[in-house]
Design an enzyme around this catalytic site. Structure first.
Site, short mmCIF file in Angstrom:
data_model
loop_
_atom_site.label_atom_id
_atom_site.label_comp_id
_atom_site.label_asym_id
_atom_site.label_seq_id
_atom_site.Cartn_x
_atom_site.Cartn_y
_atom_site.Cartn_z
N CYS A 289 30.08 91.44 18.10
CA CYS A 289 29.96 91.20 16.73
C CYS A 289 29.85 89.83 15.76
O CYS A 289 30.49 89.03 16.19
CB CYS A 289 31.06 92.03 15.99
SG CYS A 289 31.09 91.88 14.06
N THR B 206 40.22 89.94 14.39
CA THR B 206 39.57 90.31 13.05
C THR B 206 40.04 91.79 12.67
O THR B 206 39.94 92.11 11.59
CB THR B 206 37.86 90.45 13.59
OG1 THR B 206 37.75 91.30 14.74
CG2 THR B 206 37.28 89.38 13.66
N HIS C 156 35.72 100.20 21.44
CA HIS C 156 36.90 100.72 21.90
C HIS C 156 36.95 102.39 21.54
O HIS C 156 37.52 102.87 20.78
CB HIS C 156 38.20 100.24 21.60
CG HIS C 156 38.40 98.76 22.56
ND1 HIS C 156 39.22 97.90 22.08
CD2 HIS C 156 37.95 98.55 23.75
CE1 HIS C 156 39.13 96.92 22.86
NE2 HIS C 156 38.53 97.22 24.09
N CYS D 108 31.64 100.65 11.68
CA CYS D 108 31.62 99.49 10.94
C CYS D 108 30.10 98.86 11.33
O CYS D 108 29.55 99.30 12.36
CB CYS D 108 32.59 98.21 11.20
SG CYS D 108 32.64 97.79 13.18
N HIS E 19 33.29 93.12 21.56
CA HIS E 19 34.58 92.14 21.16
C HIS E 19 34.23 90.66 21.45
O HIS E 19 35.35 90.13 21.28
CB HIS E 19 35.57 93.00 22.13
CG HIS E 19 35.70 94.27 21.88
ND1 HIS E 19 35.19 95.32 23.06
CD2 HIS E 19 36.11 95.02 20.94
CE1 HIS E 19 35.53 96.45 22.59
NE2 HIS E 19 36.14 96.11 21.47
N HIS F 258 44.18 92.03 24.21
CA HIS F 258 43.34 92.84 23.56
C HIS F 258 41.85 91.96 24.02
O HIS F 258 41.85 90.73 24.03
CB HIS F 258 43.06 92.88 22.07
CG HIS F 258 42.04 93.46 21.26
ND1 HIS F 258 40.90 92.87 20.99
CD2 HIS F 258 42.19 94.92 20.77
CE1 HIS F 258 40.17 93.89 20.35
NE2 HIS F 258 40.79 95.11 20.26
N SER G 227 35.49 102.09 15.31
CA SER G 227 34.88 102.66 16.63
C SER G 227 34.78 103.90 16.56
O SER G 227 34.04 104.21 17.72
CB SER G 227 35.36 101.88 17.60
OG SER G 227 36.67 101.86 17.74
N GLU H 173 38.96 91.13 22.50
CA GLU H 173 38.61 90.08 21.44
C GLU H 173 39.67 88.78 21.66
O GLU H 173 38.76 87.59 21.64
CB GLU H 173 38.77 90.55 20.11
CG GLU H 173 38.05 89.60 19.04
CD GLU H 173 38.36 90.11 17.62
OE1 GLU H 173 38.31 91.28 17.16
OE2 GLU H 173 38.72 89.27 16.90
S1 SF4 Z 1 34.86 92.47 13.60
FE1 SF4 Z 1 35.12 94.55 14.72
S2 SF4 Z 1 35.78 95.91 13.48
FE2 SF4 Z 1 34.94 94.14 12.11
S3 SF4 Z 1 32.80 94.50 11.67
FE3 SF4 Z 1 32.81 93.36 13.56
S4 SF4 Z 1 33.08 95.16 15.16
FE4 SF4 Z 1 33.62 95.85 13.25
#
Ligand code: SF4
Length: 314
Positions: A101, A169, A46, A17, A79, A129, A272, A131
């Protein structure tokens, strides 16, 4: 050997992504452009293959910022991290490059906004996790993690009229819907972001799995690491849609028994997982007589995030 009409379908979108692309490129550029050593806190994304490849290029992966020598460069993973980590980095005078992100940063901002209003923030996600650990850290005294339907039914809050909801997310929208419904019934004044927090990449990859199963796939193979949340959810979505589905780290994880009698195998990858691993699996199945179909383009979602300014080309 499969029957003549058996095929492998490379479904799309799959794989990287925009957030993962950005995080990996951040480390690559830091390795190319900055003086070594370059430390990376946690797995940048990950995926074992990605971490091993960057390690071979010189990145030093550490579990916490406390392991990094004072004054050195540290890259924070996609994350996201709690504010406490930023404070620790500042105390150690580390040069921080934040590869969080932007869609995770958005959830952090929501938590801060709700917490400022004095709300209890229910964060739907998996407690351990990375995140969720980072997001919870924005307001540790006000965030309560809700992992499942049972916890949604029983969670206690200070003021039922001042409750907000955010989510990790990378969840499955189907699973989250029931939890959100229960929380809405229990807390009618529940505040939540208008478009939810599950990101476009998670949603699109799950939708592609559902479409593949609806179109006749009887086996779904998802390339991704065990600790990749979105990859695990894709497997669950495949099973819920009625197919056999497995998470595979790489081509060596494919059990030949899974292929027996299968007519249509949908091959995909979590956000990922690199495309090279997908191609190796596709080659294996082609070698076993499956016709290869589907998309050579893993993703044409058109989402690009700007790199952190420390590694941006001027
Ligand atoms: S939140 Fe996570 S899965 Fe979604 S775009 Fe960002 S890195 Fe990618």
């Amino acid at each position: 050997m499969p029957e003549i009409s058996s095929r492998i379908d490379l479904i799309a979108p799959r794989g990287y992504c925009a957030g993962v692309d950005r995080a990996i490129e951040t480390v690559e550029r830091a390795l190319d452009e900055l003086s070594p050593p370059v430390y990376v806190r946690g797995e940048i994304v990950h995926n074992r293959h990605v971490v091993d490849t960057l390690t071979a290029r010189g990145a030093i992966f550490v579990a916490t910022e406390q392991e990094v020598p004072e004054g050195a460069t540290i890259i924070l993973s996609a994350h996201g991290v709690a504010p406490e980590v930023h404070a620790n980095c500042a105390a150690r005078r580390l040069r921080v490059i934040d590869a969080t992100c932007p869609l995770v940063s958005k959830v952090h901002a929501e938590v801060r906004r709700y917490a400022t209003r004095g709300a209890t923030v229910l964060l739907v996600g998996h407690t351990d996790h990375d995140e969720v650990i980072g997001t919870s850290g924005e307001a540790p005294d006000q965030v309560i993690v809700v992992e499942d339907v049972e916890q949604a039914r029983t969670v206690e809050v200070t003021d039922p009229n001042n409750v907000a909801l955010t989510t990790q997310t990378t969840l499955s929208l189907d699973d989250t819907t029931e939890i959100v419904q229960i929380l809405h019934e229990r807390f009618p004044a529940l505040l939540m972001p208008p478009n939810g927090d599950i990101c476009y990449a998670t949603q699109n990859r799950q939708d592609a799995v559902k479409s593949a199963v609806a179109a006749g796939a009887d086996l779904v193979l998802v390339v991704g690491s065990q600790n990749s949340s979105n990859s695990n959810r894709m497997v669950e979505v495949g099973r819920a849609a009625g197919a056999e589905a497995y998470l595979i780290e790489n081509v060596d994880s494919v059990d030949p028994d899974w292929l027996t009698g299968k007519r249509r195998v949908a091959l995909t990858a979590g956000a990922s997982a690199p495309e090279v691993l997908v191609r190796e699996v596709a080659d294996l199945l082609a070698g076993r007589g499956f016709d290869r179909t589907g998309s050579d383009t893993p993703s044409a979602e058109g989402v690009i995030f700007a790199l952190p300014r420390e590694v941006r080309v001027p």
